[in-house]
Design an enzyme around this catalytic site. Structure first.
Site, PDB file in Angstrom:
ATOM      1  CG  LEU A 148     -33.529 -62.913  86.482  1.00  0.00           C
ATOM      2  CD1 LEU A 148     -34.052 -61.704  86.252  1.00  0.00           C
ATOM      3  CD2 LEU A 148     -32.660 -63.564  85.655  1.00  0.00           C
ATOM      4  CD  GLU A 174     -27.255 -58.375  93.276  1.00  0.00           C
ATOM      5  OE1 GLU A 174     -26.727 -57.595  92.662  1.00  0.00           O
ATOM      6  OE2 GLU A 174     -28.452 -57.728  93.270  1.00  0.00           O
ATOM      7  CG  HIS A 199     -29.394 -63.851  86.056  1.00  0.00           C
ATOM      8  ND1 HIS A 199     -29.677 -64.725  87.076  1.00  0.00           N
ATOM      9  CD2 HIS A 199     -28.763 -64.651  85.183  1.00  0.00           C
ATOM     10  CE1 HIS A 199     -29.558 -65.794  86.807  1.00  0.00           C
ATOM     11  NE2 HIS A 199     -29.068 -65.960  85.462  1.00  0.00           N
ATOM     12  CE  LYS A 217     -21.742 -70.538  88.681  1.00  0.00           C
ATOM     13  NZ  LYS A 217     -22.149 -71.335  87.782  1.00  0.00           N
ATOM     14  CB  VAL A 259     -22.010 -61.776  91.325  1.00  0.00           C
ATOM     15  CG1 VAL A 259     -22.551 -61.146  92.711  1.00  0.00           C
ATOM     16  CG2 VAL A 259     -21.941 -60.636  90.264  1.00  0.00           C
ATOM     17  NE  ARG A 294     -28.361 -76.841  86.733  1.00  0.00           N
ATOM     18  CZ  ARG A 294     -28.247 -76.535  85.758  1.00  0.00           C
ATOM     19  NH1 ARG A 294     -27.278 -75.550  85.410  1.00  0.00           N
ATOM     20  NH2 ARG A 294     -29.305 -76.712  84.575  1.00  0.00           N
TER      21      ARG A 294
END
Ligand code: PAF
Length: 295
Positions: free
Chosen positions: A33, A35, A37, A151, A178, A189
């Site tokens: 995780l 920011e 998420h 995203k 974000v 990734r």
């Protein structure tokens, strides 16, 4: 925060909450995780009574040559971040809990149209894998609202279309991307990038911003907009980054077709490969309304 590993355990826990009239919000993730998420979890916390998030690296959405085995994982850190973001239940099923060995999945969900082109062209079985696991997770969790990042804009469109076509009783909430302070969209990734690649990676969002500015300034030729992005990526990535533009395009934000001349609500989409790591990003832009003759 409760951590639950089984479908039966999760259902029992959420049935009890629903029986008390509490609404369930859901944030599906593959873990590691960041920011991005966390912002989805916070939105779910704001809107719903019980927040469920899942951590499941879904093998169905990875092709044989992709990074399934190497996909970054850190469940301890994920649990801490989810707790701090206000998640009530973290669902962490094993692969055999989701896809039991003696019952391999025979039913898959394919969303035509929205799954084609762009990520669908580069990763042909990817969106069927995503749609299938999201449908399965929705059926396990039974959320009234589910939160996805913009995203992955094409993924968001695929999920919206699946929910509409199959009349799933879930509100799909898209949340803004974000970004790191230098503009790089947050992604699990990003952890794969070398120092040189990480330093060059903000070129991806810079190309999008410059193309969006060109459209706002009146550019209506899709080829010119594509060229703006391609030129920036070519100019700002050296050989040490081992990078290559996969695609840079401008599409209608709903139909994913490219209007020519550009008009209406548009989405700029880009994918750049840094060695074996593909970074994707997108931004929305509305083309200015052309003055009508005589006005
Ligand atoms: O965006 C992701 O992390 C995944 O594609 C999702 C939606 C959790 C499905 O595995």
């Amino acid at each position: 925060m409760k951590r639950i590993d089984t479908i039966a355990g999760l259902r029992a826990s959420l049935d009890a909450a629903r029986a008390e009239g509490r609404s369930v919000g859901f944030v599906p993730t593959m873990g590691y995780l960041h920011e991005g998420h966390v912002s989805l979890m916070r939105a779910a916390r704001r809107d719903t009574d019980v927040v469920v998030s899942s951590v499941f690296v879904n093998p169905l959405q990875f092709a044989a040559n992709e990074d399934l085995d190497d996909y970054p994982r850190d469940l301890e850190r994920d649990s801490e971040l989810a707790t701090a973001a206000g998640v009530d239940v973290l669902f962490v099923p094993s692969t055999t809990e989701m896809y039991p060995d003696d019952h391999p999945i025979a039913t898959t969900v394919t969303v035509t149209g929205a799954s084609e082109g762009f990520e669908g062209a580069s990763r042909p079985s990817h969106f069927a894998g995503v749609a299938t696991v999201v449908a399965k997770l929705f059926s396990i969790v039974g959320p009234c609202a589910a939160y996805f990042g913009e995203k992955d804009f094409q993924q968001l469109s695929v999920v919206r279309r699946m929910v509409a076509d199959l009349s799933m009783p879930v509100e799909v909430v898209g949340c803004e991307t974000v970004r790191e302070p230098d503009g790089l969209a947050m992604s699990s990734r990003n952890a794969y990038l070398t120092e040189a690649q990480r330093a060059a990676a903000p070129v991806v969002s810079r190309a999008l911003r410059t193309a969006a500015d060109a459209i706002r300034a009146g550019e209506t030729d899709p080829s010119a907009v594509r060229r703006v992005m391609a030129d920036i990526v070519a100019a700002d990535t050296g050989p040490e980054t081992d990078s290559e533009l996969d695609y840079a395009d401008v599409v209608d934000a709903v139909s994913f077709a490219t209007p020519d001349p550009l008009a209406g609500d548009l989405r700029l989409l880009i994918a750049v490969r840094f060695a074996s790591t593909r970074l994707i990003d997108n931004v929305g832009v509305t083309a200015p309304v052309a003055p009508t003759r005589g006005s």
